[in-house]
Scaffold this active site. Structure first.
Site, PDB file in Angstrom:
ATOM      1  N   ASN A  27     -11.832  -0.668  -5.078  1.00 49.13           N
ATOM      2  CA  ASN A  27     -12.145   0.861  -4.333  1.00 49.13           C
ATOM      3  C   ASN A  27     -12.678   1.691  -5.158  1.00 49.13           C
ATOM      4  O   ASN A  27     -12.437   1.817  -6.688  1.00 49.13           O
ATOM      5  CB  ASN A  27     -10.596   1.227  -3.918  1.00 49.13           C
ATOM      6  N   GLU A  68     -12.483  -0.789  -0.509  1.00 47.65           N
ATOM      7  CA  GLU A  68     -12.544   0.444   0.059  1.00 47.65           C
ATOM      8  C   GLU A  68     -13.633   1.364  -0.464  1.00 47.65           C
ATOM      9  O   GLU A  68     -14.020   1.294  -1.519  1.00 47.65           O
ATOM     10  CB  GLU A  68     -11.291   1.379  -0.323  1.00 47.65           C
ATOM     11  N   HIS A 110       1.047  -1.292   0.016  1.00 44.49           N
ATOM     12  CA  HIS A 110      -0.158  -0.037  -0.100  1.00 44.49           C
ATOM     13  C   HIS A 110       0.895   1.308   0.017  1.00 44.49           C
ATOM     14  O   HIS A 110       0.822   1.986   0.881  1.00 44.49           O
ATOM     15  CB  HIS A 110      -1.075   0.026   1.434  1.00 44.49           C
ATOM     16  N   TYR A 166     -14.768   5.636  -4.820  1.00 45.62           N
ATOM     17  CA  TYR A 166     -15.287   6.802  -4.116  1.00 45.62           C
ATOM     18  C   TYR A 166     -16.025   7.803  -4.952  1.00 45.62           C
ATOM     19  O   TYR A 166     -16.977   7.860  -4.444  1.00 45.62           O
ATOM     20  CB  TYR A 166     -13.967   7.576  -3.565  1.00 45.62           C
TER      21      TYR A 166
HETATM   22  C1  FCB Z   1      -7.538   5.643  -1.848  1.00 41.82           C
HETATM   23  C2  FCB Z   1      -6.303   4.852  -0.803  1.00 41.82           C
HETATM   24  C3  FCB Z   1      -6.233   4.873   0.566  1.00 41.82           C
HETATM   25  C4  FCB Z   1      -7.108   6.013   1.116  1.00 41.82           C
HETATM   26  C5  FCB Z   1      -8.150   6.495   0.295  1.00 41.82           C
HETATM   27  C6  FCB Z   1      -9.125   7.813   0.855  1.00 41.82           C
HETATM   28  O1  FCB Z   1      -7.027   5.745  -2.891  1.00 41.82           O
HETATM   29  O2  FCB Z   1      -5.994   3.394  -1.521  1.00 41.82           O
HETATM   30  O3  FCB Z   1      -5.113   4.584   0.851  1.00 41.82           O
HETATM   31  O4  FCB Z   1      -6.076   7.123   0.916  1.00 41.82           O
HETATM   32  O5  FCB Z   1      -8.143   6.431  -0.984  1.00 41.82           O
END
Ligand code: FCB
Length: 450
Positions: free
Chosen positions: A298, A357, A132, A300
């Site tokens: 992941n 995530e 990571h 967002y």
């Molecule tokens: C992702 C990362 C993680 C964190 C989140 C908010 O891109 O993997 O480490 O910073 O965003």
């Protein structure tokens, strides 16, 4: 720890379409939470060095972070209170191999032994991510991912981890978000490396390192369940101009497909092939495309992009339309896009998906009673988990969801100013305060598992 708890718990999303054996978890990463940066023989990582570059907000560093290195027991106890079945963390490569290769650091390995044992005793499954973003600086000094030797370094590191933890850990991720660390950490600290040719060379070598590590883990660990974790988000032009549309299309290919396509489909996206060609040796694609057990996703928010001729890949982040809902740190909120992204990952890669995530970045603060009330995060999680339920209803094979993050932590170039935790961290006292979203997520997990 605050016992304040808002009642009644805000409404839960629909969960009915999720599998009965669905896994609920939380995620963190080594550099972002551990601290203990100079302790017990840990070597330097590239992020320790970036933190000296003056480019991190407030000149924050990872030296203490959440002090998880010393407080891991308290943190596992928080996970137990949440009721999560799984915890995704990463091993700090320089903590276990201070120079990145060669002599292992026994106290560093012993820390992860203690963590894994604590998790297993709490009945929480460890999901171990090898990388990571905290590359040992000693390897960066040898060219880092630019050096084809990196494939052997990473395979040897994977072998050390497999041998040490493979008796107790079965879930392994090779990399977290390879497209993101290749795009962004390269421009921090070492601007001389921020060339496009270098980007593609590193891309290919990270892909080869992934394939090599999969083989090592598979060979050494009976019953290993292996994947890689990718950040997929649509990249949209921030204006109607042709230049912005072209920039968005270019970065979208790199951001979303540069790693999962070769790893899961055995080919680079057509738009990238000419750039990869100079680095490709016979047999490489077969070395990269090894059988995987799952796809780590992941997600967002969508990303708005504008053309920027002199920047890598000719893009920069653009303005977001005025009517887009944003988190407190300015990331667009759009759960429908999460549903679409899950469908895309399912159709394109055909593997079981674990969302490793998803979460809300805010600027939370305790109120006058000491409680941290974060209804925006609860709304965000409700919307996104609801969207995941819809994707599942339409046939997407999604098997788990991990909130980013268990704790507020070091958010890379933003330092400690952006807070993603279900637990608030007071960085002076290092006290953890469960936010209202913590209680909400605990209620959700309880309801889902009934
Ligand atoms: C992702 C990362 C993680 C964190 C989140 C908010 O891109 O993997 O480490 O910073 O965003």
């Amino acid at each position: 720890m605050s016992s304040n708890r808002p009642t009644p718990a805000p409404q839960l999303p629909l969960l009915a379409s999720l599998r009965p054996d669905f896994t609920w978890g939380v995620s963190t990463s080594s550099f972002q939470i551990e601290g203990g940066a100079r302790e017990d023989g840990r070597g330097l990582s590239i992020w320790d060095v970036y933190c000296q570059s003056g480019e991190i907000k407030n000149h924050d560093t990872g030296d203490i972070a959440c002090d998880h290195y010393h407080r891991y027991r308290e943190d596992v106890a928080l996970m137990q209170r949440l009721g999560v079945q799984a915890y995704r963390f990463s091993v700090g490569w320089p903590r276990v191999l201070p120079l990145g290769r060669g002599l292992a650091n026994e106290p560093g390995l012993a820390f992860y032994d203690r963590l894994v044992d604590e998790l297993l005793a709490a009945n929480i499954e460890p999901w171990l991510c090898l990388y990571h973003w905290d590359l040992p600086q000693a390897l960066e000094d040898l060219g880092g991912w630019q050096n084809r030797e990196s494939v052997a370094w990473f395979a040897d590191y994977a072998a050390l981890i497999a041998t040490r933890f493979g008796d107790r850990v079965k879930r392994f991720a090779t990399f977290n978000e390879p497209s993101i660390f290749n795009l962004f950490s390269r421009s921090l600290g070492r601007r001389d490396r921020a060339s496009e040719a270098g980007l593609y060379r590193a891309t290919h070598q990270v892909n080869l390192s992934h394939g090599a590590a999969v083989d090592v883990l598979r060979e050494k660990i009976r019953g290993a369940s292996i994947g890689c974790i990718h950040n997929l988000q649509p990249c949209w032009p921030s204006s109607a101009s042709e230049a912005d549309a072209a920039a968005a299309a270019r970065v979208a290919v790199y951001w979303n497909y540069a790693f999962p396509d070769p790893q899961c489909r055995g080919e680079y996206p057509p738009e990238m092939r000419a750039a990869i060609e100079p680095h490709l040796q016979p047999g490489d694609l077969a070395r990269i495309c090894r059988p995987l057990d799952w796809f780590g996703l992941n997600h967002y928010s969508p990303v708005y992009v504008k053309a920027q001729a002199d920047a890598m890949l000719g893009y920069d982040f653009g303005e977001k339309p005025a009517d887009v809902a944003l988190t407190q740190i300015g990331w667009p909120i759009n759960p429908e896009v999460f549903d679409e992204t899950l469908r895309l990952a399912h159709q394109r890669y055909g593997l079981p998906i674990y969302v490793l995530e998803n979460g809300y970045g805010g600027i939370d603060k305790p109120d006058e009673t000491g409680a941290v009330i974060d209804p925006e995060r609860v709304d965000f999680l409700r919307g996104y988990i609801g969207a995941m339920n819809s994707a599942s209803a339409s046939g997407v094979d999604v098997r788990g969801y991990f909130v980013w993050s268990l704790l507020d932590n070091f958010e890379w170039a933003s330092g400690y100013s952006n807070r993603f935790g279900l637990n608030y961290v007071d960085y002076l006292s290092l006290q953890r305060i469960p936010k209202s979203s913590f209680h909400w997520y605990a209620d959700l997990i309880r309801a889902a598992r009934q």
